[in-house]
Design an enzyme around this catalytic site. Structure first.
Site, PDB file in Angstrom:
ATOM      1  N   LYS A 116      58.912   4.658  17.240  1.00 22.97           N
ATOM      2  CA  LYS A 116      58.211   4.251  18.164  1.00 22.97           C
ATOM      3  C   LYS A 116      57.541   5.108  19.077  1.00 22.97           C
ATOM      4  CE  LYS A 116      59.292   0.521  16.092  1.00 22.97           C
ATOM      5  NZ  LYS A 116      58.307   0.149  15.104  1.00 22.97           N
ATOM      6  N   GLU A 200      59.747   3.005  29.657  1.00 23.52           N
ATOM      7  CA  GLU A 200      58.456   2.361  29.868  1.00 23.52           C
ATOM      8  C   GLU A 200      58.297   1.634  31.188  1.00 23.52           C
ATOM      9  OE1 GLU A 200      57.117   0.050  26.587  1.00 23.52           O
ATOM     10  OE2 GLU A 200      56.585   1.737  25.180  1.00 23.52           O
ATOM     11  N   HIS A 235      63.476 -12.934  20.695  1.00 19.80           N
ATOM     12  CA  HIS A 235      62.721 -11.763  19.700  1.00 19.80           C
ATOM     13  C   HIS A 235      62.440 -12.451  18.345  1.00 19.80           C
ATOM     14  CE1 HIS A 235      62.585  -9.153  22.903  1.00 19.80           C
ATOM     15  NE2 HIS A 235      63.807  -8.887  22.746  1.00 19.80           N
ATOM     16  N   ARG A 292      53.903  -4.436   7.408  1.00 19.76           N
ATOM     17  CA  ARG A 292      54.132  -5.204   6.189  1.00 19.76           C
ATOM     18  C   ARG A 292      53.347  -6.348   6.368  1.00 19.76           C
ATOM     19  NH1 ARG A 292      57.782  -6.174  10.551  1.00 19.76           N
ATOM     20  NH2 ARG A 292      57.374  -8.282  11.450  1.00 19.76           N
TER      21      ARG A 292
HETATM   22  C1  MV4 Z   1      58.065  -4.819  26.067  1.00 13.99           C
HETATM   23  C2  MV4 Z   1      58.274  -5.893  27.082  1.00 13.99           C
HETATM   24  C3  MV4 Z   1      57.868  -5.526  28.512  1.00 13.99           C
HETATM   25  N1  MV4 Z   1      57.449  -4.122  28.736  1.00 13.99           N
HETATM   26  N2  MV4 Z   1      57.811  -3.296  26.733  1.00 13.99           N
HETATM   27  C4  MV4 Z   1      60.029  -7.193  22.487  1.00 13.99           C
HETATM   28  C5  MV4 Z   1      59.889  -6.622  21.097  1.00 13.99           C
HETATM   29  C6  MV4 Z   1      59.219  -5.231  20.871  1.00 13.99           C
HETATM   30  N3  MV4 Z   1      58.256  -5.236  19.935  1.00 13.99           N
HETATM   31  C7  MV4 Z   1      58.641  -4.871  22.341  1.00 13.99           C
HETATM   32  N4  MV4 Z   1      59.075  -5.967  23.223  1.00 13.99           N
HETATM   33  C8  MV4 Z   1      58.733  -6.148  24.515  1.00 13.99           C
HETATM   34  N5  MV4 Z   1      58.545  -4.723  25.078  1.00 13.99           N
HETATM   35  C9  MV4 Z   1      57.615  -3.407  27.996  1.00 13.99           C
HETATM   36  N6  MV4 Z   1      57.068  -1.926  28.473  1.00 13.99           N
HETATM   37  C10 MV4 Z   1      58.290  -7.061  26.705  1.00 13.99           C
HETATM   38  C11 MV4 Z   1      58.685  -6.941  25.363  1.00 13.99           C
HETATM   39  C12 MV4 Z   1      59.013  -8.375  25.031  1.00 13.99           C
HETATM   40  C13 MV4 Z   1      58.461  -9.240  23.966  1.00 13.99           C
HETATM   41  C14 MV4 Z   1      57.508  -8.877  23.196  1.00 13.99           C
HETATM   42  C15 MV4 Z   1      56.892  -9.544  22.377  1.00 13.99           C
HETATM   43  C16 MV4 Z   1      57.245 -10.599  22.028  1.00 13.99           C
HETATM   44  C17 MV4 Z   1      58.246 -11.148  22.750  1.00 13.99           C
HETATM   45  C18 MV4 Z   1      58.851 -10.510  23.762  1.00 13.99           C
HETATM   46  C19 MV4 Z   1      59.792 -10.973  24.340  1.00 13.99           C
HETATM   47  C20 MV4 Z   1      60.527 -10.215  25.391  1.00 13.99           C
HETATM   48  C21 MV4 Z   1      60.318  -9.256  25.890  1.00 13.99           C
END
Ligand code: MV4
Length: 508
Positions: A116, A200, A235, A292
């Site tokens: 990442k 972040e 998630h 994917r």
């Molecule tokens: C985040 C975020 C808020 N701020 N990064 C969750 C899965 C992963 N792919 C990254 N995710 C998140 N990253 C920052 N800086 C909130 C999430 C997140 C989220 C992202 C996508 C779909 C659902 C989510 C549920 C909770 C938190």
């Protein structure tokens, strides 16, 4: 084009790939574990090969056995589906080394986007907006604190090798930082054998909006618009749709352009997804690349008319994409509900076992991608997703109507599924208005869904009222309560009434 392709997966996605192969007159070879002897993907493939015991580590994850098998049976390519080995750079590499085409991006691209921090660095260099922070791995407590203060609280702690929410922590103040970092590092170390962590800025209440891209090996990269994936829990996505109610035409164009840039910057070939977060001000930030074909790819297929698996096979065989960006049009609205073998009224607890009876929906604008059948014993070993139900219609309101109709036709007996949950989501004000974000299911939906169980006298009163209604309609008397209506009776559908005196009813 290939003559034979090995499908290194099971369930609905294996069937999806087998169907595309059949249309292209490519021979399909399934693999299966001992738990999947009677699975539909085994029956539907042109040939099927037992690879090992039920545990994924002894079957669907056995890299060398699968690649050797492809060679042995004369398959020129392997489609990994999603999950299992789909984003395993070592598997893609093993295919490359054996001279078998991996239907997906190169092992190098998978490794790049799987890290990442590397992915972020690549996107920053390409001029794509990323969440502030995150440019270095953090070691001691002082460094972590300095970085958090530089970014400004609240912050999000992430694992470099993470993704999909694994090893992630939101931190709101200085005093939580050291303990959270220690825990995150040790978790990351044991989960990914890589304990690098970074910080972040926390984006609060974001929407999750992802763009489908597809690229060929001739330098053509096209995006197919977005999927809104904010209806999720821990998630795990539960509902996806396209278009997103949050995007305007101009924001869609900007994000689509960023998605194409992201694909080019990572040397991406084949189908992939660029994930973005959208904050409350509709600023977007690159999040991750999913290297994917995704579970929710049919949402995009329904609004674009493009067969993504067919295009995957074409580009993997070295052909050019069959369309250009200007040929891509979006029509109508599509919604997908993930049907999982889980009990939504018991914290989504897994519910495996024998499917005694089953009827799947059909009709206008309805698509079912299912890996199950009556008489199938849903194994405990694999992902709980057993089927996907999609609805398409010219407008979002009509797509919701169609989804409700299709959900009411869906009958699976013998196991608990997430169908009742989806019925309630389709009726919820927030979903219908389109005004929701990733916190919706946990913070808005569930507090009212599970919290409103009726006291016993009310149950009796509601039952009486429903029986009276049902009799008036000259239908069968309706029973409510545990187990009622799931007997081996007919296929009568419950009445349309789902609320009574302001109470949400859970008709079984
Ligand atoms: C985040 C975020 C808020 N701020 N990064 C969750 C899965 C992963 N792919 C990254 N995710 C998140 N990253 C920052 N800086 C909130 C999430 C997140 C989220 C992202 C996508 C779909 C659902 C989510 C549920 C909770 C938190």
């Amino acid at each position: 084009m290939f003559k034979k392709v090995l499908v290194a997966n099971r369930g609905e996605i294996a069937i999806r790939v087998i169907r595309a192969l059949r249309e292209l007159e490519i021979s399909s070879a399934a693999i299966y574990s001992e738990a999947d002897r009677s699975s539909r993907h085994v029956r539907q493939a042109d040939e099927a090969h037992l690879i090992g015991p039920p545990a994924p580590g002894e079957s669907y994850l056995k890299i060398d056995a699968i690649v050797d098998h492809a060679k042995k049976i004369g398959a020129e390519a392997i489609h990994p589906g999603y999950g299992f080995l789909a984003e395993n750079a070592g598997f893609a590499r093993a295919c490359e080394d054996a001279g078998v085409v991996f239907i997906g991006p190169s092992s190098r691209t998978i490794a790049l986007v799987g890290d990442k921090m590397e992915a972020r660095k690549t996107m920053v260099a390409a001029g794509i907006p990323v969440v502030p922070g995150g440019d270095r791995p953090l070691s001691d407590d002082d460094e972590i604190q300095a970085e958090a203060e530089r970014i400004g609280f609240p912050v999000m702690l992430k694992a470099a090798a993470g993704g999909g929410g694994k090893g992630m922590r939101a931190i709101f103040s200085k005093d939580e930082l050291a303990a959270a970092a220690r825990a995150a590092r040790s978790e990351a170390g044991s989960a990914f054998a890589d304990d690098r962590i970074y910080l972040e800025k926390l984006i609060e209440k974001p929407r999750h909006v992802e763009f489908q891209i597809i690229a060929d090996s001739h330098g053509n990269v096209v995006h197919l618009g977005e999927r809104e994936c904010s209806i999720q829990r821990r998630h795990q996505k539960l509902v996806e749709e396209s278009p997103s109610t949050a995007l305007t035409k101009s924001l869609r164009a900007k994000m689509g352009e960023a998605a194409v840039k992201a694909a080019k910057a990572s040397g991406y070939v084949n189908a992939g997804t660029i994930e973005f977060l959208l904050d409350a001000n509709r600023e977007f930030y690159f999040l991750e690349v999913n290297a994917r074909l995704q579970v929710e790819h049919p949402v995009t297929e329904l609004v674009t008319g493009i067969d993504l698996v067919r295009e995957q096979l074409r580009v993997a065989a070295g052909e050019e994409l069959s369309f250009r960006q200007l040929d891509v049009f979006h029509r109508g609205s599509a919604i997908e509900c993930r049907i999982c073998a889980e009990d939504p009224e018991n914290n989504f607890f897994p519910s495996t076992g024998l499917i005694e009876r089953m009827r799947e929906p059909a009709g206008p604008g309805v698509r079912v991608e299912s890996g199950i059948h009556a008489g199938f014993d849903v194994p405990i070993y694999y992902d709980p997703l057993v089927s996907k139900l999609l609805a398409w219609a010219p407008t979002r309101d009509q797509a919701i109507e169609r989804m409700r109709r299709a959900l009411s036709e869906y009958n699976i007996e013998g196991i608990k599924t997430t169908i009742p949950f989806h019925k309630a989501v389709m009726e919820s004000e927030a979903f219908r208005s389109g005004d929701f974000d990733t916190s919706y299911v946990d913070e808005v939906f569930f507090p009212t869904y599970t919290g409103r169980t009726l006291p016993l006298p009310e149950v009796a009163a509601v039952a009486a009222a429903l029986v009276r209604d049902a009799e008036r309609e000259e239908a069968q008397p309706l029973a409510v309560g545990a187990g009622a209506g799931t007997s081996r009776g007919g296929w009568r559908q419950p009445p349309e009434r789902r609320t009574w005196g302001g109470w949400q009813l859970h008709l079984k």
